[in-house]
Design a protein around this motif. Sequence first.
Motif, PDB file in Angstrom:
ATOM      1  N   VAL A 217      39.216  45.152  38.675  1.00 55.92           N
ATOM      2  CA  VAL A 217      40.358  45.488  39.522  1.00 55.92           C
ATOM      3  C   VAL A 217      39.897  45.542  40.984  1.00 55.92           C
ATOM      4  O   VAL A 217      38.967  46.278  41.320  1.00 55.92           O
ATOM      5  N   ILE A 218      40.558  44.760  41.841  1.00 55.64           N
ATOM      6  CA  ILE A 218      40.188  44.678  43.256  1.00 55.64           C
ATOM      7  C   ILE A 218      41.397  45.068  44.099  1.00 55.64           C
ATOM      8  O   ILE A 218      42.490  44.528  43.916  1.00 55.64           O
ATOM      9  N   LYS A 219      41.225  45.985  45.021  1.00 54.86           N
ATOM     10  CA  LYS A 219      42.302  46.347  45.938  1.00 54.86           C
ATOM     11  C   LYS A 219      42.459  45.267  47.003  1.00 54.86           C
ATOM     12  O   LYS A 219      41.493  44.903  47.674  1.00 54.86           O
ATOM     13  N   LYS A 220      43.685  44.795  47.180  1.00 55.69           N
ATOM     14  CA  LYS A 220      43.933  43.760  48.179  1.00 55.69           C
ATOM     15  C   LYS A 220      43.608  44.247  49.587  1.00 55.69           C
ATOM     16  O   LYS A 220      43.179  43.458  50.436  1.00 55.69           O
ATOM     17  N   VAL A 232      37.084  35.810  46.844  1.00 56.27           N
ATOM     18  CA  VAL A 232      37.840  36.128  45.634  1.00 56.27           C
ATOM     19  C   VAL A 232      38.274  34.847  44.926  1.00 56.27           C
ATOM     20  O   VAL A 232      38.164  34.724  43.701  1.00 56.27           O
ATOM     21  N   GLN A 233      38.739  33.871  45.697  1.00 57.50           N
ATOM     22  CA  GLN A 233      39.153  32.599  45.102  1.00 57.50           C
ATOM     23  C   GLN A 233      37.959  31.877  44.485  1.00 57.50           C
ATOM     24  O   GLN A 233      38.067  31.280  43.405  1.00 57.50           O
ATOM     25  N   LEU A 248      27.339  32.729  30.073  1.00 61.07           N
ATOM     26  CA  LEU A 248      28.080  33.150  31.259  1.00 61.07           C
ATOM     27  C   LEU A 248      29.357  33.865  30.820  1.00 61.07           C
ATOM     28  O   LEU A 248      30.012  33.442  29.867  1.00 61.07           O
ATOM     29  N   VAL A 249      29.703  34.935  31.511  1.00 61.72           N
ATOM     30  CA  VAL A 249      30.941  35.661  31.207  1.00 61.72           C
ATOM     31  C   VAL A 249      32.129  34.809  31.639  1.00 61.72           C
ATOM     32  O   VAL A 249      32.191  34.343  32.782  1.00 61.72           O
ATOM     33  N   GLY A 250      33.062  34.595  30.719  1.00 60.98           N
ATOM     34  CA  GLY A 250      34.218  33.756  30.990  1.00 60.98           C
ATOM     35  C   GLY A 250      35.466  34.556  31.308  1.00 60.98           C
ATOM     36  O   GLY A 250      35.517  35.786  31.181  1.00 60.98           O
ATOM     37  N   LEU A 251      36.503  33.836  31.691  1.00 51.22           N
ATOM     38  CA  LEU A 251      37.748  34.426  32.166  1.00 51.22           C
ATOM     39  C   LEU A 251      38.845  34.298  31.119  1.00 51.22           C
ATOM     40  O   LEU A 251      39.038  33.233  30.525  1.00 51.22           O
ATOM     41  N   HIS A 252      39.575  35.369  30.888  1.00 47.16           N
ATOM     42  CA  HIS A 252      40.750  35.338  30.018  1.00 47.16           C
ATOM     43  C   HIS A 252      42.002  35.028  30.833  1.00 47.16           C
ATOM     44  O   HIS A 252      42.759  34.112  30.516  1.00 47.16           O
ATOM     45  N   SER A 253      42.217  35.788  31.916  1.00 48.34           N
ATOM     46  CA  SER A 253      43.410  35.583  32.723  1.00 48.34           C
ATOM     47  C   SER A 253      43.278  36.306  34.055  1.00 48.34           C
ATOM     48  O   SER A 253      42.380  37.148  34.233  1.00 48.34           O
ATOM     49  N   CYS A 254      44.173  35.967  34.979  1.00 48.71           N
ATOM     50  CA  CYS A 254      44.268  36.644  36.267  1.00 48.71           C
ATOM     51  C   CYS A 254      45.735  36.966  36.529  1.00 48.71           C
ATOM     52  O   CYS A 254      46.619  36.186  36.190  1.00 48.71           O
ATOM     53  N   PHE A 255      45.980  38.100  37.141  1.00 48.21           N
ATOM     54  CA  PHE A 255      47.324  38.420  37.602  1.00 48.21           C
ATOM     55  C   PHE A 255      47.208  39.389  38.764  1.00 48.21           C
ATOM     56  O   PHE A 255      46.115  39.835  39.123  1.00 48.21           O
ATOM     57  N   GLN A 256      48.335  39.730  39.382  1.00 43.37           N
ATOM     58  CA  GLN A 256      48.307  40.585  40.559  1.00 43.37           C
ATOM     59  C   GLN A 256      49.532  41.487  40.607  1.00 43.37           C
ATOM     60  O   GLN A 256      50.556  41.234  39.951  1.00 43.37           O
ATOM     61  N   THR A 257      49.386  42.555  41.381  1.00 38.43           N
ATOM     62  CA  THR A 257      50.498  43.408  41.770  1.00 38.43           C
ATOM     63  C   THR A 257      50.521  43.405  43.297  1.00 38.43           C
ATOM     64  O   THR A 257      49.617  42.828  43.923  1.00 38.43           O
ATOM     65  N   SER A 259      49.539  45.490  45.270  1.00 34.13           N
ATOM     66  CA  SER A 259      48.383  46.187  45.849  1.00 34.13           C
ATOM     67  C   SER A 259      47.039  45.752  45.294  1.00 34.13           C
ATOM     68  O   SER A 259      46.002  46.034  45.906  1.00 34.13           O
ATOM     69  N   ARG A 260      47.019  45.044  44.134  1.00 33.73           N
ATOM     70  CA  ARG A 260      45.743  44.773  43.474  1.00 33.73           C
ATOM     71  C   ARG A 260      45.684  43.382  42.867  1.00 33.73           C
ATOM     72  O   ARG A 260      46.706  42.771  42.552  1.00 33.73           O
ATOM     73  N   LEU A 261      44.434  42.932  42.673  1.00 39.02           N
ATOM     74  CA  LEU A 261      44.135  41.714  41.932  1.00 39.02           C
ATOM     75  C   LEU A 261      43.422  42.111  40.643  1.00 39.02           C
ATOM     76  O   LEU A 261      42.596  43.023  40.644  1.00 39.02           O
ATOM     77  N   PHE A 262      43.705  41.394  39.568  1.00 39.76           N
ATOM     78  CA  PHE A 262      43.130  41.733  38.265  1.00 39.76           C
ATOM     79  C   PHE A 262      42.482  40.498  37.635  1.00 39.76           C
ATOM     80  O   PHE A 262      43.139  39.469  37.470  1.00 39.76           O
TER      81      PHE A 262
END
Length: 528
Positions: A217-220, A232-233, A248-257, A259-262
């Motif tokens: 979880v990253i605060k924008k 971040v990109q 290597l650790v892989g990615l399931h998904s990304c989404f945002q609100t 205030s935050r990036l997930f």
Amino acid sequence: MRSFWTEILNAAASHPFPSVPGDLLSPLDLDYGDELFPNVPAAPGMPCTGEDRSIYRRGARRWRKLYRVNGHIFQAKRFNRRAFCAYCQDRIWGLGRQGFKCIQCKLLVHKKCHKLVQKPCSNEHVDPIEVKDDANGESTLGRAASVRSRAEPEPPLPETPPAPVAAPVRNEDLEPGSQRQYSLEDFELIRVIGRGSYAKVLMVELKRTKRVYAMKVIKKALVTDDEDIDWVQTEKHVFETASNHPFLVGLHSCFQTPSRLFFVIEFVRGGDLMFHMQRQRRLPEEHARFYAAEISLALHFLHERGVIYRDLKLDNVLLDHEGHIKLTDYGMCKEGVRPGDTTSTFCGTPNYIAPEILRGEEYGFSVDWWALGVLTYEMLAGRSPFDISHAADNPDQNTEDYLFQVILEKTIRIPRSLSVKAASVLKGFLNKSPSERLGCGEGGFLDIVSHPFFKSIEWEMLEQKQVVPPFKPRLEGERDLANFPPEFTDEPVHLTPDNDTEIADIDQSEFEGFEYVNPLLMSLEDCV
């Protein structure tokens, strides 16, 4: 895959590892009084007494480049909307960070024009001049800009106003057959498992499938700087690439609100190497060889895809439930690097930064092999090759600058207890000249594969995870957090309420297109 490794090993047989002068292989005496882990911590994962976290743990940083011209302090920036050079009035376009922006008066210029700017910096922010589209769809500037002569110094011409961000798409709003999107409501927050300067990492459960993941979880508000947004990109892109590799650790998904990036990523529950090193102090040579070989395969995979990792350290090497390694945290990565390309960003965790970065030189993949040498040394010796803990009582010798001086000038001493092959591989990786470093010569990765230290490694089987790891983390279930530091797992699991004033200052258009779902993992979930 078999033909690839057959070719590699056949080539290795005809490409013997270069001989090393005998004096480089002679084990030297070592005082073990100043170890990376000087004593047993109160609990595994907690810092030891006297441990300097800023040097050894979670200390990756970027030192930003600034260009001073005629009072201006220019910094490379990315413009995701129309921006025009204040010197030549031409549009600033291209990929990546296309131009320079004065951090004081906000003047925008091409990189090629920044040295030609004659107007002194006013140290005052100039009010934006809107860039509009006329009836023909072409960009036109405000009246004040249009009447100026090109020969005159130009005021800063800003980017277009932010575009509105579409509301997040909910699952029930999707048409049949379209890609599923996620939101925070789809996950149950279980436990805090990590924290950094930019992000918090949680263990979460996807409610629909009951699968466990990690959520970064990253605060924008912390990444509104143009360069931070680029990073971040980049991390997102590398996560996508990493999903295709076993180490290597892989990615399931990304989404945002608002205030935050997930980032929803694989949950690797065996803990990191720093945690386990604090228990064992140093590793048997066979264990270190296994981990170094798997890390080598992960780095080679990234390098072949144009990615410099730049943040290899004990904290970022995780162990899965079987004992195999997985690299994580791609926030320091540099992507788009072709063979022969170089970059110059001064970044990394202080104890692992390569000499060429400290010297201000352009560098490439060589910095990752240096960091692997530092990490391998720590596994084998139980201390850093550049330990400065003995200088804790001397303020002048307990700083990053002093550590950097040690990295550049100190002769690396190898513990007498290590084998000749181990001493050789450490000397190879920790060569201060990148052109002579192991993995950086004409043979490249082949030099590592054929090194005597890795002679016992079956590389093809290792890549297919068919080699039994030398150590298997003790776990009682997929939610067992015994291998995570209690300083994190004891934290309350919650996200602070949104601050409307803070959100109003965020340019949401900077995060357009952040949403992502890994199609491979989605197909696996649909089979459950």
